[in-house]
Design a protein around this motif. Structure first.
Motif, PDB file in Angstrom:
ATOM      1  N   THR A 105      -8.355  -7.970 -74.960  1.00 14.85           N
ATOM      2  CA  THR A 105      -9.372  -8.850 -74.991  1.00 14.85           C
ATOM      3  C   THR A 105     -10.210  -8.582 -76.172  1.00 14.85           C
ATOM      4  OG1 THR A 105     -10.458  -6.976 -73.672  1.00 14.85           O
ATOM      5  CG2 THR A 105      -9.692  -8.712 -72.252  1.00 14.85           C
ATOM      6  N   LEU A 106     -10.169  -7.439 -76.676  1.00 18.34           N
ATOM      7  CA  LEU A 106     -10.847  -7.094 -77.978  1.00 18.34           C
ATOM      8  C   LEU A 106     -10.225  -7.913 -79.187  1.00 18.34           C
ATOM      9  CD1 LEU A 106     -10.888  -3.226 -77.527  1.00 18.34           C
ATOM     10  CD2 LEU A 106     -12.780  -4.633 -77.734  1.00 18.34           C
ATOM     11  N   LEU A 107      -8.972  -8.246 -79.276  1.00 20.39           N
ATOM     12  CA  LEU A 107      -8.180  -8.992 -80.214  1.00 20.39           C
ATOM     13  C   LEU A 107      -8.628 -10.345 -80.003  1.00 20.39           C
ATOM     14  CD1 LEU A 107      -6.305  -9.175 -82.530  1.00 20.39           C
ATOM     15  CD2 LEU A 107      -4.555  -9.415 -80.999  1.00 20.39           C
ATOM     16  N   ALA A 108      -8.432 -10.661 -78.613  1.00 25.13           N
ATOM     17  CA  ALA A 108      -9.103 -12.289 -78.463  1.00 25.13           C
ATOM     18  C   ALA A 108     -10.400 -12.692 -78.715  1.00 25.13           C
ATOM     19  CB  ALA A 108      -8.862 -12.588 -77.028  1.00 25.13           C
ATOM     20  N   ARG A 109     -11.343 -11.869 -78.258  1.00 23.13           N
ATOM     21  CA  ARG A 109     -12.845 -11.922 -78.658  1.00 23.13           C
ATOM     22  C   ARG A 109     -13.123 -11.858 -80.232  1.00 23.13           C
ATOM     23  NH1 ARG A 109     -11.658 -12.972 -73.927  1.00 23.13           N
ATOM     24  NH2 ARG A 109     -11.046 -14.517 -75.058  1.00 23.13           N
ATOM     25  N   GLY A 110     -12.503 -10.768 -80.777  1.00 22.12           N
ATOM     26  CA  GLY A 110     -12.761 -10.359 -82.155  1.00 22.12           C
ATOM     27  C   GLY A 110     -12.260 -11.549 -82.848  1.00 22.12           C
ATOM     28  N   ALA A 113     -13.213 -16.704 -86.407  1.00 17.86           N
ATOM     29  CA  ALA A 113     -13.081 -18.037 -86.611  1.00 17.86           C
ATOM     30  C   ALA A 113     -14.302 -18.844 -86.532  1.00 17.86           C
ATOM     31  CB  ALA A 113     -11.999 -18.612 -85.507  1.00 17.86           C
ATOM     32  N   ALA A 114     -15.049 -18.607 -85.466  1.00 13.73           N
ATOM     33  CA  ALA A 114     -16.472 -19.184 -85.353  1.00 13.73           C
ATOM     34  C   ALA A 114     -17.194 -19.025 -86.451  1.00 13.73           C
ATOM     35  CB  ALA A 114     -16.961 -18.633 -83.887  1.00 13.73           C
ATOM     36  N   ARG A 115     -17.159 -17.704 -86.814  1.00 12.39           N
ATOM     37  CA  ARG A 115     -18.205 -17.171 -87.964  1.00 12.39           C
ATOM     38  C   ARG A 115     -17.781 -17.884 -89.390  1.00 12.39           C
ATOM     39  NH1 ARG A 115     -20.058 -16.372 -92.297  1.00 12.39           N
ATOM     40  NH2 ARG A 115     -21.191 -14.722 -93.249  1.00 12.39           N
ATOM     41  N   PHE A 116     -16.643 -18.159 -89.564  1.00  9.10           N
ATOM     42  CA  PHE A 116     -16.202 -18.786 -90.777  1.00  9.10           C
ATOM     43  C   PHE A 116     -16.039 -20.374 -90.695  1.00  9.10           C
ATOM     44  CE2 PHE A 116     -15.566 -14.421 -91.657  1.00  9.10           C
ATOM     45  CZ  PHE A 116     -16.368 -14.059 -93.025  1.00  9.10           C
ATOM     46  N   GLY A 117     -15.979 -20.928 -89.437  1.00 11.18           N
ATOM     47  CA  GLY A 117     -15.896 -22.494 -89.120  1.00 11.18           C
ATOM     48  C   GLY A 117     -14.553 -22.614 -89.135  1.00 11.18           C
ATOM     49  N   ALA A 118     -13.467 -21.839 -88.649  1.00  9.27           N
ATOM     50  CA  ALA A 118     -11.995 -22.369 -88.935  1.00  9.27           C
ATOM     51  C   ALA A 118     -11.849 -22.908 -87.624  1.00  9.27           C
ATOM     52  CB  ALA A 118     -11.334 -21.088 -88.710  1.00  9.27           C
TER      53      ALA A 118
END
Length: 266
Positions: free
Chosen positions: A242-247, A252-257
Motif C-alpha cells: 500500500t505504501l508503494l501503491a500510494r507513493g 505520478a499525480a505530482r508530475f502530471g504523469a
C-alpha cells in the motif's frame, strides 16, 4: 555450541513501555522485508493469508530481517496444524492465526504450537531452523517459551466470544481485523464505521479483563491514533504494497504523469 534465540513478541509486549508499532509485508520480497525491517518499526507481519507467500519465501524473509532489531510475526493462512508446524520449524517464533471464532478453536491452536503431551506439534528439531538444528539447548523441553501465539478476531460472532478466546491459556495476544469484521457486520469496506469501532473497543475491554495484550490493524492514521488512545498494546499501521501503491500514485499525480497516456482511463 549453544545458540540463543531472540525474545518472542510475548516478551516484547510484556517489557514495552508504549504500544508496539508494526508494518505488514505482503510483497513476498526478502529485499522489501529487509528495507521495512530497517525502518524503525517494532514488528513486521509476514503474511501468508492474503499474499503470495509459501514456505520458501517466508524462510527467506525471516533470514533477511534476522539482523535487524525488529520482531518478525508470521500470519499463517489458516489454523491448519500442519502449516503451523511447518512455519514454526522455519524459525518463526510468533504466529498470528486468522479467523478464530471460539475458545475451542483457540485451544486447538495452542495444542498445534506445543509438543506432546500438551500438544500435537510434530518433533523435528534436529531438522529445523526453529531449534537451529538442535543448537538451542533445551529447545524440546521448553519450546513453548520460544513461541508466541496471537489469534485474530474478525467477525461479529468472534466479538461475542472475545472474553473466552482471550482467556484461553496459551493465547498470548488478540489481534482485531476491522476489515473482515466490517464485512461480517454488513458494512464491508467501512472499517471506521461507528458500529465496527464499537466492536473493536469491546474486544479491547474483553482482552484487558483477561490480562491478554490486544492489537488492531489500522492503516488510517486518525483511526490508528484513536485505537492507541483506547489502549491498543500493538498496532499495524501500514503495508509495503500500500505504501508503494500510494507513493507511486502520488508521484505520478505530482508530475502530471499519465495525462497523455492513450490507455489512461481504461
Amino acid at each position: 555450541m549453544s545458540f540463543q534465540l531472540s525474545p518472542t513478541f510475548r516478551e516484547q509486549l510484556a517489557g514495552a513501555e508504549r504500544p508496539l508499532v508494526g508494518l505488514w509485508v505482503t510483497s513476498g520480497s526478502p529485499v522489501v522485508a529487509e528495507i521495512c525491517a530497517g525502518s524503525g518499526v517494532d514488528w513486521l507481519l509476514i503474511d501468508m493469508e492474503h499474499a503470495a507467500n509459501g514456505l520458501e519465501s517466508v524462510l527467506a524473509q525471516l533470514q533477511a530481517v534476522g539482523a535487524y532489531p525488529i520482531t518478525p510475526v508470521v500470519r499463517v493462512p489458516s489454523g491448519d496444524p500442519v502449516v503451523i508446524k511447518q512455519v514454526l520449524d522455519l524459525g518463526a517464533q510468533t504466529i498470528i492465526v486468522p479467523m478464530v471464532g471460539s475458545a475451542a478453536e483457540a485451544e486447538a491452536l495452542v495444542r498445534a504450537t506445543r509438543y506432546a503431551p500438551e500438544g500435537i506439534r510434530g518433533v523435528g528439531s534436529a531438522l529445523a531452523r526453529s531449534a537451529r538444528w538442535n543448537r538451542v539447548e533445551g529447545y524440546l523441553a521448553h519450546a513453548q517459551r520460544h513461541v508466541t501465539l496471537i489469534v485474530q478476531i474478525e467477525s461479529a460472532e468472534a466479538v461475542e466470544h472475545a472474553a473466552e478466546i482471550a482467556a484461553v491459556d496459551g493465547v498470548d495476544g488478540v489481534f482485531v481485523g476491522p476489515a473482515d469484521l466490517a464485512a461480517s457486520m454488513g458494512v464491508i469496506g467501512q472499517q471506521a464505521h461507528p458500529d465496527v469501532t464499537a466492536a473493536v473497543h469491546r474486544v479491547f475491554e474483553a482482552a484487558r479483563a483477561a490480562g491478554t495484550p490486544v492489537g488492531v490493524n489500522a492503516f488510517d492514521p486518525q483511526v490508528a491514533d484513536a485505537y492507541l488512545a483506547a489502549g491498543a498494546d500493538f498496532i499495524a499501521v501500514g503495508a509495503d504494497v500500500t505504501l508503494l501503491a500510494r507513493g507511486s500514485q502520488d508521484l505520478a499525480a505530482r508530475f502530471g504523469a499519465g495525462e497523455s497516456n492513450p490507455l489512461a482511463g481504461y
